[in-house]
Design an enzyme around this catalytic site. Sequence first.
Site, PDB file in Angstrom:
ATOM      1  N   GLY A  25     -15.990  -1.616   1.776  1.00 11.89           N
ATOM      2  CA  GLY A  25     -14.996  -1.686   0.720  1.00 11.89           C
ATOM      3  C   GLY A  25     -14.158  -0.431   0.633  1.00 11.89           C
ATOM      4  N   ASP A  26     -13.390  -0.321  -0.449  1.00 11.61           N
ATOM      5  CA  ASP A  26     -12.486   0.814  -0.601  1.00 11.61           C
ATOM      6  C   ASP A  26     -13.224   2.144  -0.684  1.00 11.61           C
ATOM      7  OD1 ASP A  26      -9.859  -0.491  -0.674  1.00 11.61           O
ATOM      8  OD2 ASP A  26     -10.597  -1.452  -2.486  1.00 11.61           O
ATOM      9  N   THR A  32     -16.010   2.943   0.942  1.00  7.91           N
ATOM     10  CA  THR A  32     -16.370   3.291   2.317  1.00  7.91           C
ATOM     11  C   THR A  32     -15.152   3.802   3.073  1.00  7.91           C
ATOM     12  OG1 THR A  32     -18.105   1.606   2.314  1.00  7.91           O
ATOM     13  CG2 THR A  32     -17.375   2.429   4.458  1.00  7.91           C
ATOM     14  N   HIS A  57     -12.522   5.201   1.759  1.00  9.21           N
ATOM     15  CA  HIS A  57     -12.201   6.513   1.184  1.00  9.21           C
ATOM     16  C   HIS A  57     -13.047   7.600   1.835  1.00  9.21           C
ATOM     17  CE1 HIS A  57     -11.002   9.398  -1.945  1.00  9.21           C
ATOM     18  NE2 HIS A  57     -12.266   9.752  -1.986  1.00  9.21           N
ATOM     19  N   THR A  64     -15.646  -5.342  -2.689  1.00 13.46           N
ATOM     20  CA  THR A  64     -15.310  -6.216  -3.812  1.00 13.46           C
ATOM     21  C   THR A  64     -13.819  -6.518  -3.856  1.00 13.46           C
ATOM     22  OG1 THR A  64     -17.143  -5.264  -5.082  1.00 13.46           O
ATOM     23  CG2 THR A  64     -15.475  -6.493  -6.318  1.00 13.46           C
ATOM     24  N   ASP A  74       6.322   5.168   3.927  1.00 15.21           N
ATOM     25  CA  ASP A  74       7.623   5.773   3.607  1.00 15.21           C
ATOM     26  C   ASP A  74       7.562   7.262   3.283  1.00 15.21           C
ATOM     27  OD1 ASP A  74       6.421   5.714   1.131  1.00 15.21           O
ATOM     28  OD2 ASP A  74       8.037   4.629   0.116  1.00 15.21           O
ATOM     29  N   GLU A 125     -13.031   5.792  -6.504  1.00 12.81           N
ATOM     30  CA  GLU A 125     -14.134   6.755  -6.513  1.00 12.81           C
ATOM     31  C   GLU A 125     -13.821   7.862  -7.518  1.00 12.81           C
ATOM     32  OE1 GLU A 125     -16.994   6.194  -4.432  1.00 12.81           O
ATOM     33  OE2 GLU A 125     -15.868   4.311  -4.502  1.00 12.81           O
TER      34      GLU A 125
END
Length: 297
Positions: free
Chosen positions: A69-70, A72, A74, A96, A217, A275
């Site tokens: 997930g985010d 991991t 991170h 999630t 960008d 986190e």
Amino acid sequence: MATVRFTKGLFIHNEHAGSQREPVIEQVISVLKEAVGHVERKVITEPGEGEKLCYETVQDYDIVIIYGGDGTVHECINGIARLEKRPIVAVLPGGTCNDFSRAIGVPEDLDAACRLLKTGVVRKVDVCAMNDRFFANFWGIGMITDTSENIDENKKSMIGKMSYYLSALETVRHPSFFHYMIEADGRKLEGEAAMVVALNGNYIGTVDLPFQANHEDGYLELIIVKDSGFPLIKEVIQTKKIKATGEHAANLEHYHVQSFTIQTDHPMLIDMDGEVYAVTPAVCNVKKGHIDCLCSA
């Protein structure tokens, strides 16, 4: 479209990611082996292990495939971003919300995400530095941190992303305000806010936000939210209309910036990619195209 192929890859997966059945992991590896000549596997079993693993070992690989997930992502990005020689990064959604992978166009279906190893394109994706840390998707203080902190882990395991929505609704009803002082690309900003968020991607908690954040960008979308309640809920509900008209429902300020510094009237917890472990003050800047990611076409 030409197939993307790699000689040597490292497959990192969080032991809590996705289904815990070993056949699922073996299925992922079998698909990866169709596009990567040699695949090695490492399992993350405790917090901080992904960052350490990436910082110490990934320079030996052409590509690193992260299944998790985010949180991991991170961790792993914080290891990879500090390196001089950085491998290509592929993210397979196993959490999630999977906001980062969603933002760069990785399918939520695991088989389809794996097939990007053969059909995807490599893009230079921005990451952002905050003090001595990095974030890939968003940075925030105030209500967004309260939302992360108030999530019931038992509910999260049972109802997944719905737990984020329930926590967010409760936080919006009972906001805490703080005083901020920001310098953003030379512009001085000061006032009271319920939340400050810097977006590198356009999703938080799977919600498509009413802004035009772009991972490629070289800019962040800095959002200062002055109030909460129904106008903020309406902001999210009417995302498509607001994106089209640029007329926001909530009382907020929006700046397109490459860097900013922020101080608050008291140290505040910072949420980066979901986190929560750092505190203000903070210095943030975009590192344009810092990491090569495998994305959808």
